[in-house]
Design a protein around this motif. Sequence first.
Motif, PDB file in Angstrom:
ATOM      1  N   GLY A 160      -4.066  -0.550   5.763  1.00 48.38           N
ATOM      2  CA  GLY A 160      -4.076  -0.152   4.358  1.00 48.38           C
ATOM      3  C   GLY A 160      -5.457  -0.287   3.728  1.00 48.38           C
ATOM      4  N   LYS A 161      -5.469  -0.219   2.392  1.00 51.72           N
ATOM      5  CA  LYS A 161      -6.727  -0.263   1.631  1.00 51.72           C
ATOM      6  C   LYS A 161      -7.456  -1.581   1.878  1.00 51.72           C
ATOM      7  CE  LYS A 161      -6.053   3.491  -0.983  1.00 51.72           C
ATOM      8  NZ  LYS A 161      -6.785   4.681  -0.864  1.00 51.72           N
ATOM      9  N   PRO A 162      -8.727  -1.600   1.925  1.00 54.08           N
ATOM     10  CA  PRO A 162      -9.682  -0.512   1.744  1.00 54.08           C
ATOM     11  C   PRO A 162     -10.018   0.224   3.046  1.00 54.08           C
ATOM     12  CG  PRO A 162     -10.910  -2.533   1.940  1.00 54.08           C
ATOM     13  CD  PRO A 162      -9.428  -2.881   2.054  1.00 54.08           C
TER      14      PRO A 162
ATOM     15  N   THR B 138      -7.893   2.018   5.233  1.00 56.61           N
ATOM     16  CA  THR B 138      -7.232   3.315   5.426  1.00 56.61           C
ATOM     17  C   THR B 138      -6.547   3.709   4.120  1.00 56.61           C
ATOM     18  OG1 THR B 138      -5.041   2.498   6.086  1.00 56.61           O
ATOM     19  CG2 THR B 138      -6.713   2.682   7.834  1.00 56.61           C
ATOM     20  N   ASP B 139      -6.059   4.923   4.060  1.00 54.64           N
ATOM     21  CA  ASP B 139      -5.316   5.373   2.881  1.00 54.64           C
ATOM     22  C   ASP B 139      -3.833   5.035   2.988  1.00 54.64           C
ATOM     23  OD1 ASP B 139      -7.526   6.425   1.576  1.00 54.64           O
ATOM     24  OD2 ASP B 139      -7.338   8.357   2.607  1.00 54.64           O
TER      25      ASP B 139
ATOM     26  N   GLY C  59       0.835  -1.194   0.000  1.00 53.54           N
ATOM     27  CA  GLY C  59       0.000   0.000   0.000  1.00 53.54           C
ATOM     28  C   GLY C  59       0.872   1.247   0.000  1.00 53.54           C
ATOM     29  N   ASN C  60       0.372   2.308   0.611  1.00 51.63           N
ATOM     30  CA  ASN C  60       1.059   3.599   0.610  1.00 51.63           C
ATOM     31  C   ASN C  60       1.506   3.958   2.022  1.00 51.63           C
ATOM     32  OD1 ASN C  60       1.882   6.251  -0.119  1.00 51.63           O
ATOM     33  ND2 ASN C  60      -0.090   7.014   0.579  1.00 51.63           N
TER      34      ASN C  60
ATOM     35  N   ASP D 298      -1.132  -0.243  10.593  1.00 51.47           N
ATOM     36  CA  ASP D 298      -2.005   0.313   9.566  1.00 51.47           C
ATOM     37  C   ASP D 298      -2.405  -0.783   8.580  1.00 51.47           C
ATOM     38  OD1 ASP D 298      -3.241   1.677   7.459  1.00 51.47           O
ATOM     39  OD2 ASP D 298      -1.880   3.386   7.607  1.00 51.47           O
TER      40      ASP D 298
END
Length: 104
Positions: free
Chosen positions: A86-88, A90-91, A18-19, A84
């Motif tokens: 991640g998707k879907p 969190t961003d 993810g980011n 975290d």
Amino acid sequence: MFETGKYRLVITVKSVRGNCPIYKVGERIVVDSPRIVVKETDNLCIHALGCILSMIVPLSHGMSFKLLGLAKEEGERGYFQCLDPGKPHTDGGTVLFEVKREKI
């Protein structure tokens, strides 16, 4: 599963799913407990720190990675990931870290 002595911890980013706005693969956090070695640390994220904070003291004094649930086998390295998802959800994204222990 507890060796005596003092150890330095080198925590390296192994992958990012993810980011992640903080870490890139290969970046490090270096800990000489009780201090983070700022000059050798690339970045520090409070989410990642929160995930490993309770493990830093035991690992820096020789506690088994396997016993702490951070590795399948005995050795001087283990793994953890940030919280975290991640998707879907969190961003952000999930970062996988490798922790290596070096005898001081």
